[in-house]
Design a protein around this motif. Structure first.
Motif, PDB file in Angstrom:
ATOM      1  N   PRO A   1     -16.513   2.387  14.163  1.00  0.00           N
ATOM      2  CA  PRO A   1     -17.142   2.684  12.868  1.00  0.00           C
ATOM      3  C   PRO A   1     -16.105   2.644  11.744  1.00  0.00           C
ATOM      4  CG  PRO A   1     -17.855   4.253  14.545  1.00  0.00           C
ATOM      5  CD  PRO A   1     -16.759   3.439  15.158  1.00  0.00           C
ATOM      6  N   TYR A   2     -16.456   1.991  10.635  1.00  0.00           N
ATOM      7  CA  TYR A   2     -15.480   1.828   9.559  1.00  0.00           C
ATOM      8  C   TYR A   2     -15.087   3.177   8.962  1.00  0.00           C
ATOM      9  CZ  TYR A   2     -19.007   2.652   5.906  1.00  0.00           C
ATOM     10  OH  TYR A   2     -19.953   3.217   5.098  1.00  0.00           O
ATOM     11  N   GLN A   3     -15.982   4.173   9.055  1.00  0.00           N
ATOM     12  CA  GLN A   3     -15.635   5.492   8.518  1.00  0.00           C
ATOM     13  C   GLN A   3     -14.445   6.094   9.268  1.00  0.00           C
ATOM     14  OE1 GLN A   3     -18.677   4.576   9.518  1.00  0.00           O
ATOM     15  NE2 GLN A   3     -20.214   5.080   7.961  1.00  0.00           N
ATOM     16  N   ALA A   4     -14.400   5.852  10.584  1.00  0.00           N
ATOM     17  CA  ALA A   4     -13.285   6.362  11.377  1.00  0.00           C
ATOM     18  C   ALA A   4     -11.978   5.690  10.976  1.00  0.00           C
ATOM     19  CB  ALA A   4     -13.559   6.140  12.871  1.00  0.00           C
ATOM     20  N   LEU A   5     -12.043   4.388  10.680  1.00  0.00           N
ATOM     21  CA  LEU A   5     -10.838   3.670  10.266  1.00  0.00           C
ATOM     22  C   LEU A   5     -10.379   4.123   8.878  1.00  0.00           C
ATOM     23  CD1 LEU A   5     -11.829   0.109  11.514  1.00  0.00           C
ATOM     24  CD2 LEU A   5     -10.185   1.663  12.557  1.00  0.00           C
TER      25      LEU A   5
ATOM     26  N   VAL B   1      -6.106  11.544   8.535  1.00  0.00           N
ATOM     27  CA  VAL B   1      -5.895  12.194   9.839  1.00  0.00           C
ATOM     28  C   VAL B   1      -4.410  12.239  10.161  1.00  0.00           C
ATOM     29  CG1 VAL B   1      -6.290  12.001  12.326  1.00  0.00           C
ATOM     30  CG2 VAL B   1      -8.173  11.580  10.734  1.00  0.00           C
ATOM     31  N   MET B   2      -3.717  11.136   9.902  1.00  0.00           N
ATOM     32  CA  MET B   2      -2.284  11.094  10.188  1.00  0.00           C
ATOM     33  C   MET B   2      -1.512  12.022   9.267  1.00  0.00           C
ATOM     34  SD  MET B   2      -2.305   9.343  12.795  1.00  0.00           S
ATOM     35  CE  MET B   2      -0.546   9.581  13.051  1.00  0.00           C
ATOM     36  N   THR B   3      -2.013  12.284   8.066  1.00  0.00           N
ATOM     37  CA  THR B   3      -1.378  13.262   7.186  1.00  0.00           C
ATOM     38  C   THR B   3      -1.393  14.644   7.824  1.00  0.00           C
ATOM     39  OG1 THR B   3      -2.072  12.018   5.229  1.00  0.00           O
ATOM     40  CG2 THR B   3      -1.463  14.320   4.910  1.00  0.00           C
TER      41      THR B   3
ATOM     42  N   LEU C   1       1.484   1.808   6.523  1.00  0.00           N
ATOM     43  CA  LEU C   1       1.041   1.103   7.725  1.00  0.00           C
ATOM     44  C   LEU C   1      -0.341   1.574   8.155  1.00  0.00           C
ATOM     45  CD1 LEU C   1       1.526  -0.773  10.166  1.00  0.00           C
ATOM     46  CD2 LEU C   1       2.711   1.148  11.275  1.00  0.00           C
ATOM     47  N   PHE C   2      -0.587   2.874   8.060  1.00  0.00           N
ATOM     48  CA  PHE C   2      -1.905   3.389   8.422  1.00  0.00           C
ATOM     49  C   PHE C   2      -2.986   2.833   7.486  1.00  0.00           C
ATOM     50  CE2 PHE C   2       0.619   7.326   9.858  1.00  0.00           C
ATOM     51  CZ  PHE C   2       0.832   6.765  11.101  1.00  0.00           C
ATOM     52  N   TYR C   3      -2.667   2.761   6.184  1.00  0.00           N
ATOM     53  CA  TYR C   3      -3.606   2.153   5.235  1.00  0.00           C
ATOM     54  C   TYR C   3      -3.854   0.693   5.587  1.00  0.00           C
ATOM     55  CZ  TYR C   3      -3.903   5.885   1.702  1.00  0.00           C
ATOM     56  OH  TYR C   3      -4.186   7.041   1.026  1.00  0.00           O
TER      57      TYR C   3
ATOM     58  N   LEU D   1       0.817  -1.211   0.000  1.00  0.00           N
ATOM     59  CA  LEU D   1       0.000   0.000   0.000  1.00  0.00           C
ATOM     60  C   LEU D   1       0.852   1.263   0.000  1.00  0.00           C
ATOM     61  CD1 LEU D   1      -2.709  -1.237   2.525  1.00  0.00           C
ATOM     62  CD2 LEU D   1      -3.006  -0.851   0.070  1.00  0.00           C
ATOM     63  N   ALA D   2       2.100   1.147   0.431  1.00  0.00           N
ATOM     64  CA  ALA D   2       3.005   2.298   0.409  1.00  0.00           C
ATOM     65  C   ALA D   2       3.632   2.515  -0.955  1.00  0.00           C
ATOM     66  CB  ALA D   2       4.105   2.111   1.452  1.00  0.00           C
ATOM     67  N   THR D   3       3.597   1.509  -1.826  1.00  0.00           N
ATOM     68  CA  THR D   3       4.308   1.577  -3.103  1.00  0.00           C
ATOM     69  C   THR D   3       3.947   2.792  -3.948  1.00  0.00           C
ATOM     70  OG1 THR D   3       4.719  -0.804  -3.190  1.00  0.00           O
ATOM     71  CG2 THR D   3       4.696   0.370  -5.291  1.00  0.00           C
TER      72      THR D   3
END
Length: 310
Positions: free
Chosen positions: A274-278, A284-286, A257-259, A20-22
């Motif tokens: 809630p899946y929206q929060a995930l 958010v981390m950005t 990692l966040f993804y 996912l980081a690629t």
């Protein structure tokens, strides 16, 4: 049994992190080149969308993965040439042109996809994970590090090449000087515009490759807005990494990692989150990462500033 399950969760998460980081790694390292030369390209999102679509369309038409990847790089470079013409030659505002590139990328790829592909219902064959003898079947480490496709592993090569080019060659030295003291470069007879054009096209070519990974190495289909903000996250990665290719690699891995975590945690209904929060976690981390970056001492001095020859 719980320990085995935990190790399996960690191995799967690490493996997903690199995949996912690629696209972030490609786009961020490309943007390092551009910003080191003093050009801020916020149009990475649009460039990645163009790369994703062109790579998919080429693979759909010809069935060649190398050709699909190459066409995505070329398409990204062409968009970069357009961006460079307006920002370097015409000296238009880099933010405005970057925003226009984003709108162009989103609108054009959506139009072409709806016109030519939405009714086909067909995907394309994507790059398959490599089977590395003796390594792919290792407990834990095999799942985490040795079951990826060649595009994922190529991120290591891109990091090494970026470091060598930027810090070990006269081209890289001059390119970095263009972002710091363009007048000094001009005085010794080298073209500031040519180096900025080259840096922008390298950056957008890599961003196009990052977009192509989404359709040729991760998913087998193009969908509208498939990048989902990754171009903007790549911009944050560059700043958080202090304009370093190696730093961009590891910061992109952090966002990967966040993804990965948000995908893994969505599969854990017992958490009752809630899946929206995930799904919001990477974004958010950005914001958190940008807030944490206070020291601007490493910023190229002429970032975003057009150069006018005296």
């Amino acid at each position: 049994m719980e320990d085995v399950a935990t190790l399996g969760f960690i191995a799967t998460t690490i493996g997903a992190t690199w995949r996912l980081a690629t696209p972030l790694i490609f786009a961020a390292i490309g943007e390092v080149f551009s910003e080191r030369a003093g050009v801020l390209n916020i149009g990475l999102e649009g460039v990645m969308l163009v790369g994703a679509f062109v790579g998919f369309a080429t693979m759909f038409a010809y069935g060649s993965l190398p050709l699909g990847l190459a066409s995505a790089v070329a398409a990204g470079a062409v968009v970069g040439l357009l961006f460079a013409f307006f920002t370097i030659t015409i000296k238009a505002d880099q933010i405005v042109v970057g925003a226009a590139i984003n709108l162009l990328g989103m609108g054009l790829t959506a139009f072409l996809f709806r016109t030519y592909f939405v009714g086909t219902g067909r995907g394309v064959e994507i790059a398959q994970p490599l089977d590395i003898p003796g390594l792919s079947d290792l407990p834990f480490f095999g799942e985490a590090f040795f079951r990826h496709n060649a595009i994922v592993y190529s991120t290591l090569l891109v990091v090494v090449l970026a470091v060598v080019v930027l810090y070990k060659t006269s081209f890289g030295l001059t390119l970095r000087a263009v972002g710091e003291h363009p007048k000094a470069v001009d005085v010794v007879g080298r073209s500031v515009a040519a180096y900025r054009y080259g840096a922008v096209m390298i950056g957008t070519g890599l961003a196009g490759l990052g977009g192509a990974f989404l359709t040729l190495g991760h998913s087998n289909q193009f969908v509208e807005n498939i990048t989902s903000g990754r171009g903007f996250i790549a911009l944050a990665v560059v700043v958080f990494a202090r304009w370093s290719p190696v730093g961009a690699f590891f910061v992109a891995m952090l966002f990967g990692l966040f993804y990965a975590l948000q995908l893994q945690l969505q599969a854990q209904p017992a958490l009752n989150i809630p899946y929206q929060a995930l799904q919001a976690l990477p974004y958010v981390m950005t914001i958190v990462a940008l807030v944490m970056v206070r020291n601007k001492g490493d910023t190229p001095k002429m970032l975003g500033v057009p150069y006018t020859k005296a």
